[in-house]
Design a protein around this motif. Structure first.
Motif, PDB file in Angstrom:
ATOM      1  N   ILE A 134      -1.124  -7.056  -0.036  1.00 37.16           N
ATOM      2  CA  ILE A 134      -1.523  -5.647  -0.120  1.00 37.16           C
ATOM      3  C   ILE A 134      -2.708  -5.462  -1.049  1.00 37.16           C
ATOM      4  N   GLU A 135      -2.688  -6.148  -2.181  1.00 35.89           N
ATOM      5  CA  GLU A 135      -3.661  -5.867  -3.243  1.00 35.89           C
ATOM      6  C   GLU A 135      -5.127  -5.933  -2.798  1.00 35.89           C
ATOM      7  N   PRO A 136      -5.557  -6.920  -2.012  1.00 42.18           N
ATOM      8  CA  PRO A 136      -6.977  -6.969  -1.643  1.00 42.18           C
ATOM      9  C   PRO A 136      -7.414  -5.858  -0.699  1.00 42.18           C
ATOM     10  N   LYS A 137      -6.476  -5.160  -0.071  1.00 44.76           N
ATOM     11  CA  LYS A 137      -6.814  -4.131   0.926  1.00 44.76           C
ATOM     12  C   LYS A 137      -5.826  -2.965   0.835  1.00 44.76           C
ATOM     13  N   LYS A 138      -5.715  -2.395  -0.332  1.00 42.89           N
ATOM     14  CA  LYS A 138      -4.722  -1.349  -0.587  1.00 42.89           C
ATOM     15  C   LYS A 138      -4.793  -0.204   0.416  1.00 42.89           C
ATOM     16  N   ALA A 139      -6.008   0.235   0.748  1.00 42.50           N
ATOM     17  CA  ALA A 139      -6.149   1.420   1.598  1.00 42.50           C
ATOM     18  C   ALA A 139      -5.577   1.201   2.986  1.00 42.50           C
ATOM     19  N   GLN A 140      -5.502  -0.056   3.434  1.00 37.72           N
ATOM     20  CA  GLN A 140      -5.040  -0.338   4.799  1.00 37.72           C
ATOM     21  C   GLN A 140      -3.519  -0.388   4.916  1.00 37.72           C
ATOM     22  N   TYR A 141      -2.816  -0.352   3.791  1.00 36.88           N
ATOM     23  CA  TYR A 141      -1.358  -0.470   3.807  1.00 36.88           C
ATOM     24  C   TYR A 141      -0.702   0.844   4.234  1.00 36.88           C
ATOM     25  N   PHE A 142       0.503   0.768   4.784  1.00 38.50           N
ATOM     26  CA  PHE A 142       1.245   1.954   5.247  1.00 38.50           C
ATOM     27  C   PHE A 142       1.901   2.684   4.073  1.00 38.50           C
ATOM     28  N   TRP A 143       1.109   3.277   3.216  1.00 39.30           N
ATOM     29  CA  TRP A 143       1.672   3.998   2.064  1.00 39.30           C
ATOM     30  C   TRP A 143       2.396   5.273   2.485  1.00 39.30           C
ATOM     31  N   SER A 144       2.148   5.765   3.680  1.00 41.95           N
ATOM     32  CA  SER A 144       2.764   7.023   4.102  1.00 41.95           C
ATOM     33  C   SER A 144       4.122   6.822   4.776  1.00 41.95           C
ATOM     34  N   HIS A 145       4.688   5.604   4.655  1.00 44.36           N
ATOM     35  CA  HIS A 145       6.066   5.364   5.071  1.00 44.36           C
ATOM     36  C   HIS A 145       6.982   5.402   3.846  1.00 44.36           C
ATOM     37  N   ARG A 146       8.214   5.843   4.055  1.00 43.58           N
ATOM     38  CA  ARG A 146       9.144   6.028   2.919  1.00 43.58           C
ATOM     39  C   ARG A 146       9.777   4.683   2.513  1.00 43.58           C
ATOM     40  N   ARG A 147       9.012   3.905   1.810  1.00 45.57           N
ATOM     41  CA  ARG A 147       9.451   2.555   1.436  1.00 45.57           C
ATOM     42  C   ARG A 147      10.638   2.584   0.489  1.00 45.57           C
ATOM     43  N   PHE A 148      10.774   3.628  -0.314  1.00 40.59           N
ATOM     44  CA  PHE A 148      11.839   3.694  -1.322  1.00 40.59           C
ATOM     45  C   PHE A 148      12.895   4.732  -0.952  1.00 40.59           C
ATOM     46  N   LYS A 149      13.094   4.948   0.332  1.00 35.99           N
ATOM     47  CA  LYS A 149      14.013   5.981   0.813  1.00 35.99           C
ATOM     48  C   LYS A 149      15.453   5.715   0.379  1.00 35.99           C
ATOM     49  N   THR A 150      15.950   4.493   0.599  1.00 30.32           N
ATOM     50  CA  THR A 150      17.328   4.149   0.244  1.00 30.32           C
ATOM     51  C   THR A 150      17.396   3.793  -1.232  1.00 30.32           C
ATOM     52  N   GLN A 151      18.269   4.469  -1.950  1.00 31.56           N
ATOM     53  CA  GLN A 151      18.374   4.278  -3.398  1.00 31.56           C
ATOM     54  C   GLN A 151      19.443   3.251  -3.758  1.00 31.56           C
TER      55      GLN A 151
END
Length: 308
Positions: free
Chosen positions: A280-297
């Motif tokens: 992810i780090e070399p291309k942060k903008a291309q990652y799916f940040w708009s998905h709820r990665r931390f939905k399940t607690q």
């Protein structure tokens, strides 16, 4: 039980008036797929800017994810990355249309690939391999390009729109020799026994039942556990698939994941998340940040960080 595919379903079931809007959308997608690459990239960027303006819920999810993963990032930096993310997703939307409706060789000159020796080595062992990747905005077009170098069987999720499923499944079937709905474990094991590469995108929340909790950017995160379990069951090698958009096209690379899996599900999930952070780090903008990665607690019943 595996969810029902539309591959054996006649198109006549989806010709009623309630599906007309979806078919119009697919028709527009088909026409847009013929645009020259540079024009697609420019139009996609503007589509992304429009989505950034109107998609408040997705913008909020992206902002929450970036606050969790980059707590030291300034508000200005986070807002700029959020905007760049939406621009990238707009480009990815048009790239998906192109991957569905255009010949894959059309993008051959724009694609670079490294790792043929990796895949030759692991498949020579005769146990297939498990390809793992993250979700980036160029997923569909890069997946289509990967199929030029490797007979890969991707795992996919059925969408809620049946017309989109009908089109998506047929177009992907034309690219890949086989696609596997994500609940169909029998087909996963069959592909590995046939010495094929099975491709999992491993960085989304599959829910508490199918996950263990492991750190992702320093926060405990529901992470699928069955990559390590399948690798232990089948002795299939695991290969990291990194891909992304460049200034002039796309770059794909494969790297064998050594000393994996361990005997511990959490250790395996932690390793997976570390690999995802690295790509992810070399291309942060291309990652799916708009998905709820931390939905399940980690604590069942605890509020989601995406609640307003």
């Amino acid at each position: 039980m595996a969810k029902k595919s539309t591959l054996d379903t006649s198109i006549t079931q989806f010709l009623g008036p309630k599906h007309w809007f979806s078919w119009c959308a697919m028709g527009i997608a088909y026409l847009l797929s013929f645009l020259p690459w540079s024009l697609q990239q420019g139009l996609g960027k503007h589509i992304g800017r429009l989505l950034h303006s109107i998609a408040k819920r997705r913008r909020h999810i992206c902002d929450v994810n970036l606050k969790i993963c980059y707590p030291d990032m300034s508000d200005k930096e986070r807002q700029a990355l959020t905007k760049a993310h939406f621009e990238s997703m707009g480009k990815g939307t048009l790239e998906t249309f192109a991957s569905w409706f255009q010949e894959q060789k059309k993008f051959q000159s724009r694609t670079t690939f490294e790792g043929q020796e990796v895949i030759d080595k692991v498949l020579a062992e005769g146990r297939g391999c498990i390809l793992i990747s993250g979700h980036f905005s160029s997923l569909d077009i890069c997946g289509g390009q990967m199929a030029r170098f490797l007979d890969v069987h991707p795992i996919y999720k059925l969408q809620t729109n049946p017309v989109m499923n009908w089109v998506m499944e047929r177009q992907r079937q034309a690219i890949f020799s086989k696609t596997i709905e994500r609940t169909n474990m029998r087909e996963v094991l069959k592909s590995l026994k046939q010495n094929k590469a099975v491709w999992y995108a491993v960085d989304q929340d599959y829910g508490r039942k199918n996950s263990v909790f492991a750190p992702f950017y320093g926060r405990q995160c529901a992470t699928i556990a069955h990559i390590g379990r399948i690798a232990k069951m089948t002795n299939a090698p695991v290969v990291l698939y990194d891909y992304g958009r460049t200034d002039n096209g796309y770059h794909l690379s494969l790297t064998e994941v050594e000393n994996y899996p361990s005997q511990d599900d959490v250790d395996n999930a932690t390793r997976i998340n570390e690999l995802m952070e690295a790509v992810i780090e070399p291309k942060k903008a291309q990652y799916f940040w708009s998905h709820r990665r931390f939905k399940t607690q980690p604590i069942e019943g605890a509020p989601s960080p995406y609640n307003k």
